[in-house]
Write an enzyme that holds these catalytic residues in place. Structure first.
Site, PDB file in Angstrom:
ATOM      1  N   SER A 138       0.045  -5.544   5.565  1.00 22.78           N
ATOM      2  CA  SER A 138       1.381  -5.324   4.983  1.00 22.78           C
ATOM      3  C   SER A 138       2.098  -4.235   5.753  1.00 22.78           C
ATOM      4  O   SER A 138       1.455  -3.339   6.320  1.00 22.78           O
ATOM      5  CB  SER A 138       1.249  -4.888   3.518  1.00 22.78           C
ATOM      6  OG  SER A 138       2.496  -4.485   3.009  1.00 22.78           O
ATOM      7  N   TYR A 151      -2.348   1.165  -2.419  1.00 23.96           N
ATOM      8  CA  TYR A 151      -2.233  -0.148  -1.770  1.00 23.96           C
ATOM      9  C   TYR A 151      -1.980   0.036  -0.268  1.00 23.96           C
ATOM     10  O   TYR A 151      -2.628  -0.600   0.577  1.00 23.96           O
ATOM     11  CB  TYR A 151      -1.074  -0.906  -2.426  1.00 23.96           C
ATOM     12  CG  TYR A 151      -0.723  -2.229  -1.806  1.00 23.96           C
ATOM     13  CD1 TYR A 151      -1.507  -3.362  -2.031  1.00 23.96           C
ATOM     14  CD2 TYR A 151       0.424  -2.376  -1.014  1.00 23.96           C
ATOM     15  CE1 TYR A 151      -1.165  -4.590  -1.478  1.00 23.96           C
ATOM     16  CE2 TYR A 151       0.774  -3.597  -0.457  1.00 23.96           C
ATOM     17  CZ  TYR A 151      -0.022  -4.700  -0.688  1.00 23.96           C
ATOM     18  OH  TYR A 151       0.314  -5.911  -0.143  1.00 23.96           O
TER      19      TYR A 151
END
Ligand code: NAP
Length: 245
Positions: A138, A151
């Protein structure tokens, strides 16, 4: 024809990607946690033209299940040349801040289990001197931000792990592709208000397939996240620590 393993096959991005593979007549082995979801995706992919569809239920956090799963996948497909690792959980940052256990679980799911799963896959492909390994990391892994650094740091591990693996496997002719989507309108982000920078899963899927076909290295999807993250990374810490990102 590719022989493809997709782990996290229930993900919206993975499903959109599998549809493209199926329409090209590839053989696909789906792995996910929810048998009902896997069955309905498998039925759809079959209709779209997949040469063969296998499936297995696995929680990827269960590291001891990985090797046997790979064995069964290879047996079903008659080999394996392409892997897409797509699973993940969007950590509740606030909840993680007051729970070391939850932080541990999130890092385990999004980082440790991915590195563990990649280990036997890399060994097999290195020995065969061929293959493509694509993993969805990501843009969040490019810089830790207060709003999602649990995250983000898990994705940073994945990104760095893939970078090293890519160097190692280059000599063996194995391509390692780091997929870095920005904001994607999927179940993971259902609670978020959507804006201009958001993309639909099928757009990300097209980029994933293109990147695998071209043996790309790092793919920002859509492309405009590359300059955005270049700027975000360039902001000095003494400024960055004051920003509300
Ligand atoms: N959506 C975004 O904005 C965005 C942006 C950048 C990167 N990504 C990454 O893109 C990937 C796909 O996400 P998505 O947007 O398609 O979200 P999604 O539709 O919510 O898919 C996430 C999938 O991961 C699966 N999963 C979670 N933990 C798992 C585990 N321990 N074992 C096996 N499967 C597990 C979920 O299965 P269950 O249904 O069983 O929970 C679900 O199918 C993820 O790696 C995510 O981090 C997403």
């Amino acid at each position: 024809m590719r022989r493809i393993l997709i782990v996290g096959a229930g993900s919206a991005i993975a499903e959109a990607t599998a549809r493209i593979f199926a329409e090209r007549g590839d053989a696909i082995f789906l792995v996910g946690r929810n048998p009902g979801v896997l069955e309905s995706i498998a039925a759809d992919l079959k209709v779209r033209g997949a040469r063969a569809i296998g499936m297995e239920v696995m929680d990827a956090g269960n590291l001891s299940a990985h090797v046997a799963l790979l064995d069964r996948c290879e047996e079903f497909l008659g080999g394996l040349d392409t892997v897409l690792i797509a699973y993940g959980t969007l950590s509740d940052q606030k909840a993680c801040e007051s729970s070391a256990e939850l932080t541990d679980l999130e890092l385990h799911t999004n980082a440790v289990s991915v590195a563990a799963l990649l280990t036997p896959i890399a060994a097999r492909f290195e020995q065969r001197r061929s293959g493509a390994i694509a993993v969805i990391s990501s843009v969040a892994g490019d810089r830790g931000r207060q709003s999602n650094y649990v995250y983000g740091s898990a994705k940073a591990l994945v990104t760095a792990f893939l970078s090293g693996m890519r160097q190692r496997l280059y000599k063996a002719g194995v391509s390692v592709i780091t997929i870095k989507p920005g904001f994607v309108d999927s179940p993971m982000t259902a609670a978020f208000r959507k804006g201009l920078l958001w993309a639909k899963p099928h757009r990300i899927a097209e980029g994933i397939v293109r990147s695998i076909d071209r043996s790309s290295t790092v793919a920002y999807l859509p492309w405009f996240w590359r300059p955005i993250m270049f700027i975000i990374r360039a902001i000095p810490e003494f400024v960055f620590r004051r920003l509300k990102l």
